[in-house]
Design a protein around this motif. Structure first.
Motif, PDB file in Angstrom:
ATOM      1  N   GLY A 123     -23.491 -11.267 133.432  1.00  0.00           N
ATOM      2  CA  GLY A 123     -23.779 -12.381 134.336  1.00  0.00           C
ATOM      3  C   GLY A 123     -23.064 -12.260 135.662  1.00  0.00           C
ATOM      4  N   LYS A 124     -21.808 -11.867 135.630  1.00  0.00           N
ATOM      5  CA  LYS A 124     -21.026 -11.739 136.876  1.00  0.00           C
ATOM      6  C   LYS A 124     -21.558 -10.613 137.754  1.00  0.00           C
ATOM      7  CE  LYS A 124     -16.911 -13.863 134.973  1.00  0.00           C
ATOM      8  NZ  LYS A 124     -15.564 -13.691 134.431  1.00  0.00           N
ATOM      9  N   ARG A 125     -22.024  -9.534 137.137  1.00  0.00           N
ATOM     10  CA  ARG A 125     -22.625  -8.452 137.938  1.00  0.00           C
ATOM     11  C   ARG A 125     -23.916  -8.931 138.609  1.00  0.00           C
ATOM     12  NH1 ARG A 125     -21.340  -4.461 133.681  1.00  0.00           N
ATOM     13  NH2 ARG A 125     -23.538  -4.432 133.167  1.00  0.00           N
ATOM     14  N   ILE A 126     -24.699  -9.691 137.882  1.00  0.00           N
ATOM     15  CA  ILE A 126     -25.939 -10.210 138.464  1.00  0.00           C
ATOM     16  C   ILE A 126     -25.621 -11.182 139.597  1.00  0.00           C
ATOM     17  CG2 ILE A 126     -27.997 -11.611 138.002  1.00  0.00           C
ATOM     18  CD1 ILE A 126     -28.061 -10.283 135.187  1.00  0.00           C
ATOM     19  N   VAL A 127     -24.628 -12.035 139.418  1.00  0.00           N
ATOM     20  CA  VAL A 127     -24.199 -12.944 140.496  1.00  0.00           C
ATOM     21  C   VAL A 127     -23.807 -12.125 141.723  1.00  0.00           C
ATOM     22  CG1 VAL A 127     -22.388 -14.559 141.226  1.00  0.00           C
ATOM     23  CG2 VAL A 127     -23.538 -14.879 139.022  1.00  0.00           C
ATOM     24  N   GLN A 128     -23.080 -11.043 141.506  1.00  0.00           N
ATOM     25  CA  GLN A 128     -22.672 -10.189 142.614  1.00  0.00           C
ATOM     26  C   GLN A 128     -23.884  -9.590 143.328  1.00  0.00           C
ATOM     27  OE1 GLN A 128     -19.932  -7.058 141.529  1.00  0.00           O
ATOM     28  NE2 GLN A 128     -20.094  -6.075 143.526  1.00  0.00           N
ATOM     29  N   TYR A 129     -24.872  -9.102 142.579  1.00  0.00           N
ATOM     30  CA  TYR A 129     -26.094  -8.567 143.188  1.00  0.00           C
ATOM     31  C   TYR A 129     -26.794  -9.626 144.038  1.00  0.00           C
ATOM     32  CZ  TYR A 129     -25.935  -4.649 139.841  1.00  0.00           C
ATOM     33  OH  TYR A 129     -25.579  -3.550 139.105  1.00  0.00           O
ATOM     34  N   LEU A 130     -26.903 -10.839 143.485  1.00  0.00           N
ATOM     35  CA  LEU A 130     -27.578 -11.926 144.200  1.00  0.00           C
ATOM     36  C   LEU A 130     -26.857 -12.244 145.504  1.00  0.00           C
ATOM     37  CD1 LEU A 130     -28.266 -14.210 141.110  1.00  0.00           C
ATOM     38  CD2 LEU A 130     -30.004 -12.999 142.448  1.00  0.00           C
ATOM     39  N   ARG A 131     -25.547 -12.332 145.435  1.00  0.00           N
ATOM     40  CA  ARG A 131     -24.768 -12.657 146.651  1.00  0.00           C
ATOM     41  C   ARG A 131     -24.833 -11.534 147.677  1.00  0.00           C
ATOM     42  NH1 ARG A 131     -19.980 -15.736 143.438  1.00  0.00           N
ATOM     43  NH2 ARG A 131     -21.035 -17.747 143.380  1.00  0.00           N
ATOM     44  N   GLU A 132     -24.802 -10.296 147.230  1.00  0.00           N
ATOM     45  CA  GLU A 132     -24.911  -9.166 148.158  1.00  0.00           C
ATOM     46  C   GLU A 132     -26.271  -9.147 148.844  1.00  0.00           C
ATOM     47  OE1 GLU A 132     -24.025  -5.777 145.716  1.00  0.00           O
ATOM     48  OE2 GLU A 132     -21.857  -6.133 145.798  1.00  0.00           O
ATOM     49  N   ALA A 133     -27.329  -9.413 148.088  1.00  0.00           N
ATOM     50  CA  ALA A 133     -28.678  -9.447 148.679  1.00  0.00           C
ATOM     51  C   ALA A 133     -28.786 -10.597 149.680  1.00  0.00           C
ATOM     52  CB  ALA A 133     -29.729  -9.584 147.584  1.00  0.00           C
ATOM     53  N   ALA A 134     -28.191 -11.749 149.349  1.00  0.00           N
ATOM     54  CA  ALA A 134     -28.216 -12.898 150.269  1.00  0.00           C
ATOM     55  C   ALA A 134     -27.446 -12.574 151.550  1.00  0.00           C
ATOM     56  CB  ALA A 134     -27.629 -14.132 149.585  1.00  0.00           C
ATOM     57  N   GLY A 170     -26.025 -21.288 140.408  1.00  0.00           N
ATOM     58  CA  GLY A 170     -26.372 -21.817 139.093  1.00  0.00           C
ATOM     59  C   GLY A 170     -25.920 -20.894 137.971  1.00  0.00           C
ATOM     60  N   LEU A 171     -26.090 -19.594 138.169  1.00  0.00           N
ATOM     61  CA  LEU A 171     -25.669 -18.631 137.152  1.00  0.00           C
ATOM     62  C   LEU A 171     -24.149 -18.617 137.022  1.00  0.00           C
ATOM     63  CD1 LEU A 171     -26.352 -16.481 135.085  1.00  0.00           C
ATOM     64  CD2 LEU A 171     -26.555 -14.825 136.967  1.00  0.00           C
ATOM     65  N   GLN A 172     -23.443 -18.673 138.149  1.00  0.00           N
ATOM     66  CA  GLN A 172     -21.975 -18.716 138.125  1.00  0.00           C
ATOM     67  C   GLN A 172     -21.494 -19.949 137.361  1.00  0.00           C
ATOM     68  OE1 GLN A 172     -19.811 -16.334 139.537  1.00  0.00           O
ATOM     69  NE2 GLN A 172     -18.332 -17.441 138.293  1.00  0.00           N
ATOM     70  N   GLU A 173     -22.120 -21.081 137.632  1.00  0.00           N
ATOM     71  CA  GLU A 173     -21.755 -22.321 136.936  1.00  0.00           C
ATOM     72  C   GLU A 173     -22.030 -22.200 135.430  1.00  0.00           C
ATOM     73  OE1 GLU A 173     -23.256 -26.946 136.865  1.00  0.00           O
ATOM     74  OE2 GLU A 173     -23.358 -25.853 138.762  1.00  0.00           O
ATOM     75  N   TYR A 174     -23.157 -21.614 135.077  1.00  0.00           N
ATOM     76  CA  TYR A 174     -23.486 -21.417 133.663  1.00  0.00           C
ATOM     77  C   TYR A 174     -22.432 -20.544 132.979  1.00  0.00           C
ATOM     78  CZ  TYR A 174     -25.787 -19.851 129.428  1.00  0.00           C
ATOM     79  OH  TYR A 174     -26.060 -19.550 128.117  1.00  0.00           O
ATOM     80  N   ILE A 175     -22.047 -19.459 133.633  1.00  0.00           N
ATOM     81  CA  ILE A 175     -21.053 -18.547 133.046  1.00  0.00           C
ATOM     82  C   ILE A 175     -19.739 -19.295 132.834  1.00  0.00           C
ATOM     83  CG2 ILE A 175     -19.649 -16.492 133.507  1.00  0.00           C
ATOM     84  CD1 ILE A 175     -22.143 -15.429 135.082  1.00  0.00           C
TER      85      ILE A 175
END
Length: 180
Positions: A123-134, A170-175
């Motif tokens: 989950g944290k890696r996916i959050v990182q990908y999302l933030r980098e793309a943003a 939302g994903l960060q909050e879920y984690i």
């Protein structure tokens, strides 16, 4: 008998996802614009052009040549995330299983492809990908936008950036609330 004509009325009323007016059929088979709420004097009248051609934002650009002015995040907004050449469609509240599966394959602790476990690390890696793309979209929007086409592209990138950040948040909050 009355003369019936087709006027370009539809084109003169702007779109909004939260319209204050709508087209309705009148008593005598006429088309009437009717207020859905009280509209103050000198305020703009908005109708909805319909979800099928305006949601997500890129459809509105494709169908009508504009990107809606909105800072709101909607569940049907979609942004693109590309990881290792693989394209994923992201919306504010869901991540594709295939993205979790890709990250699970990279994780040494995962079993077979069919045995995917969503872990905090994934989950944290996916959050990182999302933030980098943003962040990439934000940086691209800092470039000069002198043409109408570049301004529209910048508005669409901003819509996508907000969608990616909403998903990351939302994903960060879920984690934090469910996995850590």
């Amino acid at each position: 008998p009355p003369i019936r004509v087709l006027g370009p009325l539809f084109d003169m009323i702007n779109h909004d996802r939260n319209p204050n007016a709508a087209f309705v059929r009148g008593d005598d088979d006429t088309l009437v614009v009717r207020a859905l709420t009280s509209i103050p004097k000198q305020s703009q009248v908005f109708i909805s052009y319909g979800a099928a051609s305006t949601q997500p934002s890129w459809r509105c650009l494709f169908s009508y040549g504009f990107v809606p002015d909105s800072t709101d995040i909607y569940e049907d907004d979609i942004a693109e995330l590309v990881i290792d050449g693989i394209r994923f469609e992201i919306n504010p509240s869901e991540i594709p299983f295939e993205l979790v599966q890709l990250e699970a394959q990279r994780d040494d602790t995962q079993g077979s492809e069919d045995d995917v476990v969503f872990t905090p690390r994934i989950g944290k890696r996916i959050v990182q990908y999302l933030r980098e793309a943003a962040e990439d979209l934000r940086q691209r929007n800092e470039e000069e936008t002198t043409t109408i086409a570049s301004q529209l592209a910048a508005k669409l990138r901003e819509s996508n950036r907000r969608t990616l950040l909403a998903c990351a948040g939302g994903l960060q909050e879920y984690i934090e609330n469910n996995l850590d």
